[in-house]
Design a protein around this motif. Structure first.
Motif, PDB file in Angstrom:
ATOM      1  N   MET A  15      21.285  -5.236  24.092  1.00 44.88           N
ATOM      2  CA  MET A  15      19.934  -5.325  24.760  1.00 44.88           C
ATOM      3  C   MET A  15      19.280  -4.038  25.109  1.00 44.88           C
ATOM      4  N   PHE A  18      16.346  -2.917  23.489  1.00 48.74           N
ATOM      5  CA  PHE A  18      15.016  -3.449  24.142  1.00 48.74           C
ATOM      6  C   PHE A  18      14.540  -2.386  25.082  1.00 48.74           C
ATOM      7  N   ASP A  19      15.599  -2.017  26.131  1.00 48.31           N
ATOM      8  CA  ASP A  19      15.218  -1.137  27.224  1.00 48.31           C
ATOM      9  C   ASP A  19      14.632   0.112  26.658  1.00 48.31           C
ATOM     10  N   ARG A 141      12.352  -9.289  23.580  1.00 51.73           N
ATOM     11  CA  ARG A 141      13.686  -9.952  24.227  1.00 51.73           C
ATOM     12  C   ARG A 141      13.849 -11.174  24.036  1.00 51.73           C
ATOM     13  N   ASN A 142      12.632 -12.233  24.153  1.00 45.40           N
ATOM     14  CA  ASN A 142      12.720 -13.537  24.067  1.00 45.40           C
ATOM     15  C   ASN A 142      12.204 -14.258  22.780  1.00 45.40           C
TER      16      ASN A 142
END
Length: 216
Positions: A15, A18-19, A141-142
Motif C-alpha cells: 500500500m 498509494f502513500d 486505495r478502495n
C-alpha cells in the motif's frame, strides 16, 4: 494456497505505493498554489527569483517521490494496481510540477515584467485541477467507483476544456498585435507550458478512471 489467495495476501503489504502517489499529489497542490499566488502578485523581473527558488524545492521534492516509486517498482513483485498505471500516474503528477517549474525558470530568464491576465487564469485552472486530482488519487486505495469520483473526473475534463479556451484566447491576443516579436515568442512558450500542465492533470484523471474501472 491458490495464486489468487497469495496475491490477495501480498497486495496489502504494498500500500506504500498509494502513500507515495498521494504525497506526489499533495506536492502538486502545494506547487500549483504557490505558483498562482506568486504569479498574480509579482510584476517585476527582480521578484521572480524567490518564486523560482521555492518552486525548484517543490520540483525536487516531486522528483524524489517519483524516484522512490520507480525504485520500489523495480524491487516489488506484486503491486496493488498495474505497475504501468503506477508509473504513468507518478510521471504525470511530476510532469505538472515540471511545467510550473519551467514557467518560473522562464519568468526569470526572460525578465518578464507584465503578466497576461489570461496566463493568470490558466494558473487558477491548474490549482482547481490539482485540488481535484488529490482526492482522485485517494480513490485508488478502495477502488470506489461512485458518484464522487465520476463528478471529479468530469470536472477535470471541464477544467481542461476551459483551459484550452483560455489558452487559445491568449494566443489570439499575443498574435493580434505583435508589437514585439521577442515578447511574442516568450509568451507563446510560457503559455504552452501552462496549457501542457492542464493536459497532464486531465490525463491523471483519465488514468485513475480506467484503473478504478478495471479494479472495482
Amino acid at each position: 494456497m491458490s495464486l489468487n489467495s497469495i496475491i490477495s495476501w501480498l497486495k496489502p503489504h504494498e500500500m506504500v505505493f498509494f502513500d507515495l502517489l498521494e504525497s506526489s499529489a499533495s506536492n502538486l497542490v502545494d506547487a500549483a498554489k504557490h505558483f498562482e499566488a506568486e504569479f498574480k502578485s509579482r510584476q517585476t523581473p527582480g521578484e521572480w527569483a524567490g518564486m523560482r527558488r521555492k518552486m525548484k524545492d517543490l520540483e525536487h521534492a516531486g522528483d524524489e517521490i517519483t524516484h522512490e516509486i520507480v525504485d520500489r517498482l523495480n524491487r516489488t513483485f506484486i503491486t496493488p494496481i498495474e505497475r504501468e498505471d503506477i508509473l504513468h500516474l507518478a510521471h504525470c503528477l511530476d510532469d505538472v510540477v515540471d511545467c510550473l517549474d519551467g514557467v518560473c525558470e522562464r519568468l526569470v530568464l526572460y525578465k518578464i515584467t507584465n503578466v497576461m491576465p489570461t496566463a493568470v487564469e490558466l494558473g487558477r485552472l491548474i490549482v482547481a485541477g490539482a485540488e481535484e486530482v488529490k482526492p482522485l488519487i485517494g480513490h485508488l486505495r478502495n477502488m470506489s467507483n461512485g458518484k464522487d469520483i465520476n463528478k471529479r473526473i468530469q470536472y477535470c475534463n471541464e477544467l481542461e476544456n476551459q483551459a484550452d479556451a483560455v489558452y487559445h484566447a491568449a494566443l489570439a491576443e499575443i498574435f493580434e498585435n505583435p508589437k514585439d516579436p521577442i515578447e511574442l515568442i516568450k509568451w507563446k512558450e510560457i503559455l504552452s507550458l501552462l496549457e501542457d500542465a492542464t493536459d497532464r492533470i486531465e490525463l491523471v484523471s483519465k488514468v485513475v478512471s480506467s484503473t478504478v474501472m478495471r479494479n472495482a
